[in-house]
Design an enzyme around this catalytic site. Structure first.
Site, short mmCIF file in Angstrom:
data_model
loop_
_atom_site.label_atom_id
_atom_site.label_comp_id
_atom_site.label_asym_id
_atom_site.label_seq_id
_atom_site.Cartn_x
_atom_site.Cartn_y
_atom_site.Cartn_z
N ASP A 248 -4.45 3.80 -1.84
CA ASP A 248 -5.76 3.90 -0.97
C ASP A 248 -6.34 5.21 -1.08
O ASP A 248 -5.69 6.37 -0.94
CB ASP A 248 -5.42 3.78 0.41
CG ASP A 248 -5.36 2.46 0.78
OD1 ASP A 248 -6.10 1.55 0.59
OD2 ASP A 248 -4.07 2.04 1.22
N HIS B 104 -8.36 1.10 -4.19
CA HIS B 104 -9.30 0.96 -2.99
C HIS B 104 -9.80 2.15 -2.86
O HIS B 104 -9.54 3.12 -2.18
CB HIS B 104 -8.52 0.18 -1.94
CG HIS B 104 -9.30 0.18 -0.72
ND1 HIS B 104 -8.79 -0.09 0.67
CD2 HIS B 104 -10.46 0.20 -0.71
CE1 HIS B 104 -9.79 -0.34 1.43
NE2 HIS B 104 -10.80 -0.28 0.78
N MET C 53 -12.20 4.36 -0.81
CA MET C 53 -12.80 4.67 0.50
C MET C 53 -13.46 6.06 0.34
O MET C 53 -13.18 7.11 1.11
CB MET C 53 -11.90 4.54 1.59
CG MET C 53 -11.35 3.19 2.03
SD MET C 53 -9.92 3.03 2.81
CE MET C 53 -8.70 3.05 1.57
N MET D 259 -9.12 8.11 0.06
CA MET D 259 -9.77 8.43 0.96
C MET D 259 -10.22 9.95 0.99
O MET D 259 -9.52 10.77 0.76
CB MET D 259 -9.06 8.27 2.46
CG MET D 259 -8.33 7.03 2.75
SD MET D 259 -7.41 7.00 4.21
CE MET D 259 -6.69 5.15 4.21
N ASP E 128 -6.78 -6.69 3.82
CA ASP E 128 -6.07 -5.36 3.81
C ASP E 128 -6.22 -4.82 5.24
O ASP E 128 -7.33 -4.62 5.86
CB ASP E 128 -6.90 -4.25 2.82
CG ASP E 128 -6.26 -3.08 2.75
OD1 ASP E 128 -5.38 -2.85 3.47
OD2 ASP E 128 -7.13 -2.07 2.10
N HIS F 106 -1.01 -1.13 -4.26
CA HIS F 106 -2.46 -0.84 -3.66
C HIS F 106 -2.43 0.61 -3.45
O HIS F 106 -1.63 1.24 -2.55
CB HIS F 106 -2.34 -1.62 -2.41
CG HIS F 106 -3.80 -1.43 -1.84
ND1 HIS F 106 -4.96 -2.25 -2.05
CD2 HIS F 106 -4.26 -0.52 -0.54
CE1 HIS F 106 -5.91 -1.79 -1.23
NE2 HIS F 106 -5.43 -1.06 -0.53
N MET G 274 -11.63 -6.12 4.96
CA MET G 274 -10.87 -5.19 5.66
C MET G 274 -10.65 -5.78 7.10
O MET G 274 -11.44 -6.15 7.80
CB MET G 274 -11.74 -3.96 5.78
CG MET G 274 -11.86 -2.94 4.58
SD MET G 274 -10.24 -2.71 3.88
CE MET G 274 -9.34 -1.53 5.27
N SER H 253 0.99 -1.19 0.16
CA SER H 253 0.07 -0.04 0.07
C SER H 253 1.06 1.18 0.03
O SER H 253 1.77 1.48 0.80
CB SER H 253 -0.92 -0.12 1.22
OG SER H 253 -1.37 1.41 1.20
C1 DX5 Z 1 -6.52 1.17 5.40
C2 DX5 Z 1 -6.03 0.98 4.15
C3 DX5 Z 1 -5.02 -0.01 3.98
C4 DX5 Z 1 -3.68 0.67 4.79
C5 DX5 Z 1 -2.98 -0.69 5.15
O1 DX5 Z 1 -7.73 2.19 5.49
O2 DX5 Z 1 -7.03 0.57 3.13
O3 DX5 Z 1 -4.66 -0.27 2.66
O4 DX5 Z 1 -3.08 1.26 4.05
O5 DX5 Z 1 -1.84 -0.26 6.00
P1 DX5 Z 1 -1.37 -1.10 7.05
O6 DX5 Z 1 -0.73 -2.40 6.40
O7 DX5 Z 1 -0.21 -0.35 7.69
O8 DX5 Z 1 -2.32 -1.49 7.74
ZN ZN Z 2 -6.51 -0.18 1.25
#
Ligand code: DX5
Ligand code: ZN
Length: 218
Positions: A35, A66, A68, A37, A175, A33, A137, A8
């Site tokens: 992320d 991903h 979110m 947000m 994840d 990956h 998750m 990620s």
């Molecule tokens: C959390 C993200 C994950 C995160 C994982 O909201 O979707 O992808 O980056 O990070 P670690 O491996 O540090 O938990």
């Molecule tokens: Zn993620």
């Protein structure tokens, strides 16, 4: 069988993104990956479309995006244009999940659905054959570096059974809080793809950390 590894980029040094992406290119990672947000679906804001495009410009590995975010259907096409190979939406953010899955596939990329820790896998029963990847998750989404939720093993195992029962080709991604501590057991109970942020980027040798996850075989 070895798992696929999706480091990620959220845990990377954003001031040196090109260097970080080149490190992932040179590693055993299968995906990057990404992320996204929005500060509404989750209580944090990461980055958006231009940064995804910039990552894609340097990446030789496919981007696993991903989302979110609320109303993800409004942005699916933008993220495909920005270079996503997989677009994952949260079931909790989709009133018309089936329609959104059709739209992702119409755009020619793989369709993923993520489940928050409290969300039962049974919500996906009627659309499993439309889903390329379920992202389980194993932390509450919003932040990297959180503690792995132990119930996730049982959830992955139950999802694997559902997939076998339905006879679909759906892959299982896990994840959140993934490390050398839990990766082997996750693969044993059915995980196909492991996402790892802190475990990779906080390691003294991120390439070796990725290789250690990749070398798990069951
Ligand atoms: C959390 C993200 C994950 C995160 C994982 O909201 O979707 O992808 O980056 O990070 P670690 O491996 O540090 O938990
Ligand atoms: Zn993620």
């Amino acid at each position: 069988m070895n798992p696929q590894i999706a480091p990620s980029i959220l845990a990377a040094d954003f001031a040196n993104l090109q260097k970080e992406v080149e490190m992932l290119n040179a590693s055993a990672a299968d995906y990057i990956h990404v992320d996204i947000m929005d500060g509404v679906f989750v209580p944090n804001i990461s980055f958006g479309i231009p940064v995804t495009e910039a990552i894609h410009r340097h990446a030789t590995k496919p981007l696993d995006v991903h989302l979110m975010i609320v109303n993800p259907e409004l942005y699916v096409e933008d993220f495909v244009k920005a270079g996503a190979s997989i677009v994952t939406v949260h079931v909790e953010a989709c009133t018309h999940l089936h329609r959104t899955l059709q739209e992702i596939k119409r755009l020619g990329v793989s369709a993923g659905v993520a489940l928050n820790p409290h969300t039962p896998i049974e919500l996906l029963t009627e659309v499993l054959d439309e889903i390329d990847l379920v992202c389980v998750m194993s932390v509450n989404p919003g932040f990297g570096g959180q503690k792995f939720i132990e119930h996730s093993y049982a959830k992955v195992a139950n999802l694997k059974n559902l997939i076998l029962k339905k006879g679909t080709k759906t892959q299982i991604e896990v994840d959140g809080g993934v490390s050398e501590q839990n990766a082997k057991l996750l693969v044993e109970v059915g995980a196909d793809i492991l996402v790892a942020g802190s475990f990779v980027f906080k390691a003294a040798d991120p390439i070796a950390a990725i290789a250690s996850l990749k070398s798990i075989s069951i």
